[in-house]
Structure formats: structure tokens, C-alpha cells
Design a protein around this motif. Structure first.
Motif, PDB file in Angstrom:
ATOM      1  N   SER A   1       0.822  -1.212   0.000  1.00 56.61           N
ATOM      2  CA  SER A   1       0.000   0.000   0.000  1.00 56.61           C
ATOM      3  C   SER A   1       0.855   1.261   0.000  1.00 56.61           C
ATOM      4  CB  SER A   1      -0.897   0.020   1.243  1.00 56.61           C
ATOM      5  OG  SER A   1      -0.085   0.153   2.416  1.00 56.61           O
ATOM      6  N   LEU A   2       0.182   2.393  -0.106  1.00 59.00           N
ATOM      7  CA  LEU A   2       0.863   3.680   0.000  1.00 59.00           C
ATOM      8  C   LEU A   2       1.471   3.846   1.391  1.00 59.00           C
ATOM      9  CD1 LEU A   2       1.487   6.449  -1.309  1.00 59.00           C
ATOM     10  CD2 LEU A   2      -0.679   7.272  -0.352  1.00 59.00           C
ATOM     11  N   PHE A   3       0.757   3.427   2.410  1.00 59.61           N
ATOM     12  CA  PHE A   3       1.260   3.535   3.777  1.00 59.61           C
ATOM     13  C   PHE A   3       2.542   2.733   3.938  1.00 59.61           C
ATOM     14  CE2 PHE A   3       1.291   2.969   8.390  1.00 59.61           C
ATOM     15  CZ  PHE A   3       0.836   4.197   8.844  1.00 59.61           C
ATOM     16  N   GLN A   4       2.590   1.557   3.330  1.00 61.88           N
ATOM     17  CA  GLN A   4       3.800   0.736   3.411  1.00 61.88           C
ATOM     18  C   GLN A   4       4.971   1.408   2.705  1.00 61.88           C
ATOM     19  OE1 GLN A   4       3.483  -3.577   2.895  1.00 61.88           O
ATOM     20  NE2 GLN A   4       5.210  -3.522   1.497  1.00 61.88           N
ATOM     21  N   LEU A   5       4.694   2.096   1.620  1.00 63.26           N
ATOM     22  CA  LEU A   5       5.747   2.818   0.914  1.00 63.26           C
ATOM     23  C   LEU A   5       6.261   3.998   1.737  1.00 63.26           C
ATOM     24  CD1 LEU A   5       7.376   3.506  -1.708  1.00 63.26           C
ATOM     25  CD2 LEU A   5       5.407   4.909  -2.382  1.00 63.26           C
ATOM     26  N   VAL A   6       5.354   4.726   2.374  1.00 70.20           N
ATOM     27  CA  VAL A   6       5.685   6.010   2.996  1.00 70.20           C
ATOM     28  C   VAL A   6       6.152   5.874   4.441  1.00 70.20           C
ATOM     29  CG1 VAL A   6       4.743   8.259   3.688  1.00 70.20           C
ATOM     30  CG2 VAL A   6       4.080   7.241   1.496  1.00 70.20           C
ATOM     31  N   ASN A   7       5.532   4.995   5.206  1.00 70.39           N
ATOM     32  CA  ASN A   7       5.658   5.024   6.661  1.00 70.39           C
ATOM     33  C   ASN A   7       7.080   4.845   7.178  1.00 70.39           C
ATOM     34  OD1 ASN A   7       4.860   5.105   9.365  1.00 70.39           O
ATOM     35  ND2 ASN A   7       4.543   2.909   9.436  1.00 70.39           N
ATOM     36  N   ARG A   8       7.497   5.774   8.045  1.00 66.56           N
ATOM     37  CA  ARG A   8       8.751   5.661   8.798  1.00 66.56           C
ATOM     38  C   ARG A   8       8.495   5.946  10.280  1.00 66.56           C
ATOM     39  NH1 ARG A   8       9.281   4.180   4.400  1.00 66.56           N
ATOM     40  NH2 ARG A   8      11.026   4.442   2.954  1.00 66.56           N
ATOM     41  N   ALA A   9       7.257   5.785  10.708  1.00 64.03           N
ATOM     42  CA  ALA A   9       6.891   6.052  12.097  1.00 64.03           C
ATOM     43  C   ALA A   9       7.063   4.789  12.930  1.00 64.03           C
ATOM     44  CB  ALA A   9       5.453   6.556  12.189  1.00 64.03           C
ATOM     45  N   ALA A  10       7.820   4.896  14.015  1.00 66.44           N
ATOM     46  CA  ALA A  10       8.056   3.744  14.890  1.00 66.44           C
ATOM     47  C   ALA A  10       7.046   3.676  16.023  1.00 66.44           C
ATOM     48  CB  ALA A  10       9.476   3.808  15.460  1.00 66.44           C
ATOM     49  N   THR A  11       6.552   4.812  16.483  1.00 64.51           N
ATOM     50  CA  THR A  11       5.653   4.829  17.627  1.00 64.51           C
ATOM     51  C   THR A  11       4.203   4.616  17.194  1.00 64.51           C
ATOM     52  OG1 THR A  11       5.188   7.211  17.567  1.00 64.51           O
ATOM     53  CG2 THR A  11       7.191   6.504  18.715  1.00 64.51           C
ATOM     54  N   PRO A  12       3.373   4.073  18.082  1.00 71.33           N
ATOM     55  CA  PRO A  12       1.944   3.940  17.765  1.00 71.33           C
ATOM     56  C   PRO A  12       1.305   5.291  17.436  1.00 71.33           C
ATOM     57  CG  PRO A  12       2.494   2.604  19.681  1.00 71.33           C
ATOM     58  CD  PRO A  12       3.713   3.433  19.374  1.00 71.33           C
ATOM     59  N   LEU A  13       1.684   6.331  18.181  1.00 73.20           N
ATOM     60  CA  LEU A  13       1.129   7.659  17.914  1.00 73.20           C
ATOM     61  C   LEU A  13       1.564   8.185  16.548  1.00 73.20           C
ATOM     62  CD1 LEU A  13       1.521   9.453  21.381  1.00 73.20           C
ATOM     63  CD2 LEU A  13      -0.586   8.671  20.301  1.00 73.20           C
ATOM     64  N   GLY A  14       2.801   7.887  16.149  1.00 72.43           N
ATOM     65  CA  GLY A  14       3.280   8.311  14.842  1.00 72.43           C
ATOM     66  C   GLY A  14       2.521   7.634  13.715  1.00 72.43           C
ATOM     67  N   ASN A  15       2.240   6.342  13.889  1.00 77.51           N
ATOM     68  CA  ASN A  15       1.448   5.611  12.898  1.00 77.51           C
ATOM     69  C   ASN A  15       0.041   6.190  12.791  1.00 77.51           C
ATOM     70  OD1 ASN A  15       2.744   2.906  11.740  1.00 77.51           O
ATOM     71  ND2 ASN A  15       3.562   3.224  13.781  1.00 77.51           N
ATOM     72  N   GLU A  16      -0.555   6.475  13.937  1.00 81.06           N
ATOM     73  CA  GLU A  16      -1.903   7.049  13.935  1.00 81.06           C
ATOM     74  C   GLU A  16      -1.924   8.423  13.272  1.00 81.06           C
ATOM     75  OE1 GLU A  16      -3.337   7.090  17.944  1.00 81.06           O
ATOM     76  OE2 GLU A  16      -3.106   4.920  18.193  1.00 81.06           O
ATOM     77  N   LYS A  17      -0.892   9.211  13.524  1.00 76.31           N
ATOM     78  CA  LYS A  17      -0.816  10.552  12.940  1.00 76.31           C
ATOM     79  C   LYS A  17      -0.746  10.470  11.422  1.00 76.31           C
ATOM     80  CE  LYS A  17      -0.197  13.791  15.116  1.00 76.31           C
ATOM     81  NZ  LYS A  17      -1.148  14.769  15.721  1.00 76.31           N
TER      82      LYS A  17
END
Length: 610
Positions: free
Chosen positions: A135-151
Motif C-alpha cells: 500500500s501507499l502507507f507501506q511505501l511512505v511510513n517511517r513512524a516507529a511509535t503507535p502515535l506516529g502511525n496514527e498521525k
């Protein structure tokens, strides 16, 4: 899957960083091993001294040796721990750099792919592959924290306002120029990838409630003099051998006091005990943000939220709490814990200090962790800016009409070696575009290309295009309509529900841009045409704007009825020597060439046979 987009220069840069990090890992690994052996040697030497002193009744030498062992062992532990931290950092730095290369080449990612945010009933995230595997999220995501993922998920779920989009674009460009800082930040916070999601929430709840420990005032005073009492007893023993019982008496009294406060100690250990090291890591993250000089307005504002606290910076306060919890955790070491509690009232002292910290820091820490999450989301988007320099930042258009104009726009999740770029223009106007074309000619991909790039644009990210102008608007897609056994819903009923949602949203205060791919597939061809035509005409009356892809050429005739509102586009094929050739290029007008018969013949079905 091959690479999404190749950037040889940045890949070479990541490779250099990987080599440098590996060298540092090897260096600190040797130091850690050296101090580990030193600790073992010190302990064995201490055991030997204890045995010799017991044989010769050398109690004074035993006391001095014990004191020196505690000091030496503590110093060795401290040094080894320091080098362990350095080794872990460089291991993480190696990992995050390797991940960037892997993400560019194969789309893999060590970070979360956002599957938990997948929602088939959302306006567009399911149809446009925003969350989940590949997905796009898999391409983009570099957030390690749960809050970062939610943001980051929130940014991709809902379009932002123009002012915020422009601020994020500036922030992303600035962070993109701070590659060293970006990678150090990602390495420092990588520990949070494996962190329990509710751990911070439990800690926040614990810290909000300060507890008064019975007898706290006199315990504080006694804890201050306890080390001096121990020292005085040792000195007395040197001059008066029969006073050695004082050391035993102090140990028994302190052990009794510690036991009486066991409830408070256990509670602190249960909630906060596991968080000492984690909070120390977060303190470093806060410090990295506080100490970095940001020029963009948005980054600077986020950083200021960490600096302007009543009792000092967030990093300093969190570091203090981390140290207190780590000191409390010394009780878990059987040797040091027993000695420290017996002679220094150690656990009681640390629990009281934690409660005092809680009273002095009643302000919520959630905002500080939200600031970290904001940086994680910005750094995720900055990764696109760094890794794909051929992408562009879109211009956010004003105007009463709709704007979605792009040159060289392509799908960001398709291999750069095979994806096809297209141009499209919708400039401050109201239009419904009908796209006809053959099977597999590119209609659905084009709809998703416009949709997914618009989602990127409206969260502040660069887009996979040479240039782009887009209005702030909400995408609503009608593409992968499926039945549901759980909800006893047929495909046609699911389509009706989606249409009802679309028609309800169009014509409201917010701009809605729809992407419809083959409407009403769950019914017969006659009803399909009549129903599709009626829906489009209702959308025209509601002044709706969007794209409709269809195989039904009769729908293209609406351009004649509504020449000022409907435009026709098509994707076609070239047939040479019985072979179908696709160029995947959008063209003005309606399609004249279809390929269903050819496709059926390829699997042995002759549609022209009597």
C-alpha cells in the motif's frame, strides 16, 4: 516486485552510511565484550577476597573490599551500558539505512503497513490501496511509535486545509535537507517499533495520580543520613572491633523499612519499571528535536512545544524520571539490590523521588509525545522527497471550481520502469469526464493514479508527477464493490449503498471529487445503462465533479446532451498480427476499438461462431 523508482545517487549514499555504521557496531561490540569480561573478573576477585578474609578473620579488609567492589562494579556496569547504547544506536542506524534501499527496490518496509487502518467503508482508502500490504502507507511510513502511525494514517484518511498543507510542504523540504538528522532520529526511535501499544497510555495514567507515602517526610530525612550512618559504622568498626553489630543493625532496620513500603515499590515497578530505559530513549528523542535548529515555521512550532514547559524542557524532565526508574530497577539485581536496600534505603528513596516528580510535573505529557508523532509523520513524507527527486510538490489551487491538473502523472506504487505517465487537465471548472476503453487498457489504473496522488498532495507530500495543481477536496471512490456474507449484502446492494453515500456527499459545502469505475456491475446490461445514465445526470444536477470509467459506449453519448459539462476520454489498443499492444495513454474522445473478442479467442472461445 522490482524497484518503484530508482535514484542511484541516494542509494549510494545509503550504502556508504551502512558501511560506516557497521564499522561503529564492530568497534563498540569489542568494548562491550571487554567490559563484560572485566565485570566477571571483578566479581571473581571479590569472591576470592571474601574467602580469604573469612579464613583469616579480616573483617575490616572485608568491609573495605565490599565497598570498593560496589564502586568498581557499578562503574563497570555504567561503562558497559554506555557502550551497549552506542552499539545499539549504530545497529539501528545500519537497519534504517538498509530499509531505505529495500523500500526503494522492493517496497518492503520494517515499519507498520497500516493494515489496522484498512476500512472498506471509507471514502477511498480501500479502493486506492492506502493501507495494508503493498500500500501507499507501506511505501511512505517511517513512524516507529503507535502515535506516529496514527498521525500519518489520519493525514492519509482526511485532506488537510491549504494553510497546513503548505506548512507541511515547507517542513518536508527542510527535513529532506537534514538527511543526517533524519536517519539519526529514525535510528534513535527504532526501539518503539517493538513497544507495546498501550504501554505509554498506562504510564500516563500512573503519572497523573501522585500518591503520598505514609511517613514520607521523616523517610526523606532518614534516607539522606542513611549512607552517613553506614560510613560511621564502618569507621567505628575500624577502631572498635566490638561495634561491628551496628552495621548488621542498620541493615536490619533498613530492610524492615523497605519491606513496610513494599506495596508502593511494587506498584511503581509494575507500571513504570519497564519504562526506565524506554523513557531514557524518548528523552534522547526530545533532546534531538529541542537542540535542532529549524527554519520552517511548522517544525519550529512543534519543537517549541517541547521547550516551553513550566519546569524546564521535556527532555530534561523525562530524563530525570528515566534515571529515577532505572535507579529503582537496581533492586532487581540480587547482589546490588540487597546491599543498596540494606545500607542506603535505596528502593524507598527512589519511589519517594518518583512521587515528588509526579507532583511537580502534573502537566500532561501527551502533547510532548504528540509532537514526536508529528515529526515522525513529517519524516515519513520527507522520505519521498529524498528518495524520489523526480517527484514534485503540487500547487494547492484556489477558486470556486475544481482544479486537478497534472503533467507526467503516474502511479507511485507501480515500478518506474513500467509505469506510464499521463497528462490531465481540470482547471477551476465543473466537469464530469467519461472514460471509455478496452479491457486492461488502463482506465482503472488512471483513476487510481489521480486519486492516490491527490491523497499525497492534500497531506503535504510530494506527488509522482512532473507538475500538479489541485484543489482541496475529498475523494470518493466507487471501484472495488464487493458483497459481504457477514452483513448479508449482495454486490448490487453494496453498489447501491456506495451510490447513496456518494450522492449524499455531492452538493454539500465541501468539494467532493468522485472516481467511479464501471457502475452497477451487479445487474443486467439494460438496467446497468439506464441506471448509470440516471446517476450521472443526477450528479450533473448536483454539480458534481469527477471521473466515470465505463465499457458502455452509450454513456459517452451524454457529451452530446451536456456539451458544457461532460467530456469524453478513452484508452485504446493497437492490434498488430493478432497481438494487442497497449500504450496506456489517455486521449480525448470516445473509444472505437475493443478487445473482448480477441481476449476470448486467446482462451479458445470464438465469439463469431454460429
Amino acid at each position: 516486485m522490482e524497484n518503484i523508482s530508482m535514484n542511484p545517487n541516494i542509494i549510494k549514499d545509503y550504502e556508504k552510511r551502512i558501511i560506516a555504521a557497521q564499522q561503529k557496531v564492530n568497534y563498540y561490540k569489542k568494548l562491550v565484550n571487554t567490559y563484560s569480561l572485566s565485570r566477571l573478573g571483578a566479581f571473581l576477585l571479590f569472591v576470592l577476597v571474601v574467602v580469604l578474609c573469612a579464613i583469616d578473620n579480616q573483617y575490616i579488609l572485608l568491609e573495605v573490599s565490599t565497598f570498593l567492589f560496589i564502586v568498581l562494579f557499578g562503574w563497570l556496569v555504567s561503562k558497559q551500558s554506555k557502550y551497549e547504547v552506542e552499539k545499539t544506536f549504530f545497529q539501528n542506524l545500519q537497519t534504517v539505512n538498509e530499509n531505505e534501499i529495500a523500500n526503494m527496490l522492493t517496497r518492503s518496509n520494517i515499519y507498520d503497513n497500516g493494515q489496522e487502518y484498512y476500512n472498506e467503508k471509507h471514502y477511498y482508502t480501500s479502493d486506492l490501496d492506502i493501507f495494508g500490504q503493498s500500500s501507499l502507507f507501506q511505501l511512505v511510513n517511517r513512524a516507529a511509535t503507535p502515535l506516529g502511525n496514527e498521525k500519518l494514517a489520519t493525514w492519509l484518511n482526511v485532506p488537510s486545509v491549504k494553510e497546513l498543507i503548505l506548512k507541511r510542504q515547507q517542513s518536508v523540504q527542510e527535513l529532506g535537507s537534514k538527511l543526517d538528522w533524519k536517519m539519526d532520529f529514525q535510528a534513535s526511535i527504532l526501539f518503539a517499533v517493538k513497544q507495546e501499544k498501550n504501554q505509554l497510555k498506562q504510564l500516563f495514567a500512573y503519572l497523573r495520580i501522585a500518591t503520598a507515602i505514609p511517613g514520607e517526610k521523616w523517610l526523606i530525612s532518614y534516607a539522606k543520613i542513611a549512607p552517613w550512618l553506614l560510613l560511621a559504622s564502618i569507621v567505628a568498626t575500624v577502631f572498635y572491633h566490638n561495634t561491628g553489630f551496628l552495621i548488621v543493625l542498620i541493615a536490619l532496620i533498613n530492610n524492615r523499612i523497605t519491606s513496610s513500603k513494599g506495596e508502593y515499590i511494587e506498584k511503581a515497578d509494575l507500571v513504570a519499571g519497564k519504562m526506565g530505559k524506554v523513557l531514557g530513549n524518548y528523552a534522547l528523542i526530545f533532546s534531538m528535536i529541542e537542540n535542532e535548529n529549524f527554519e520552517s515555521e511548522h517544525c519550529n512550532a512543534i519543537a517549541e512545544r517541547l521547550k516551553s514547559k513550566q519546569n524546564g524542557s521535556v527532555s530534561a524532565n523525562i530524563k530525570t524520571l528515566s534515571k529515577l526508574i532505572n535507579k529503582l530497577n537496581i533492586r532487581l539485581n540480587m547482589v546490588l539490590g540487597a546491599l543498596f536496600n540494606m545500607f542506603l534505603l535505596w528502593s524507598v528513596k527512589q519511589v519517594i523521588a518518583i512521587e515528588i516528580w509526579k507532583r511537580n510535573n502534573q502537566q500532561s505529557l501527551e502533547d510532548a509525545f504528540e509532537a514526536v508523532a508529528e515529526f515522525e509523520a513529517l519524516l515519513s513524507i520527507a522520505g519521498l522527497y529524498i528518495n524520489y527527486p523526480d517527484w514534485c510538490f503540487p500547487e494547492i489551487a484556489d477558486g470556486d471550481g475544481y482544479t486537478l491538473t497534472a503533467a507526467g502523472i503516474a502511479h507511485p506504487l507501480i515500478n518506474s520502469l513500467t509505469r506510464v505517465e499521463n497528462d490531465y487537465e481540470l482547471n477551476d471548472t465543473l466537469k464530469i469526464d467519461i472514460i471509455t476503453g478496452s479491457n486492461m487498457a488502463g482506465k482503472s489504473t488512471f483513476l487510481r493514479t489521480l486519486g492516490i496522488n491527490t491523497i499525497l498532495a492534500l497531506c503535504g507530500a510530494p506527488v509522482c508527477a512532473k507538475s500538479m495543481r489541485v484543489s482541496v477536496m475529498t475523494i470518493i471512490s466507487y471501484m472495488r464493490i464487493k458483497d459481504s456474507l457477514n452483513e448479508s449484502t449482495s454486490t448490487f446492494k453494496a453498489e447501491l449503498d456506495r451510490l447513496q453515500m456518494l450522492l449524499g456527499a455531492v452538493g454539500g459545502d465541501e468539494k467532493v471529487y468522485f472516481l467511479i469505475d464501471e457502475m452497477l456491475r451487479g445487474t443486467n446490461s439494460v438496467d446497468k445503462y439506464k441506471g448509470s445514465k440516471a446517476v450521472i445526470e443526477q450528479l450533473i444536477r448536483k454539480r458534481g465533479v469527477g471521473l466515470v470509467a465505463t465499457h458502455d459506449l452509450q454513456i459517452a453519448l451524454l457529451e452530446e446532451k451536456y456539451p458544457d459539462y461532460v467530456r469524453n476520454f478513452y484508452f485504446d489498443i493497437q492490434v498488430k498480427d493478432g497481438e494487442m499492444l497497449f500504450d496506456y495513454k489517455i486521449k480525448h474522445g470516445e473509444c472505437k476499438t475493443f478487445n473482448a473478442s480477441l481476449l476470448l479467442k486467446q482462451i479458445g472461445i470464438d465469439v463469431d461462431a454460429d
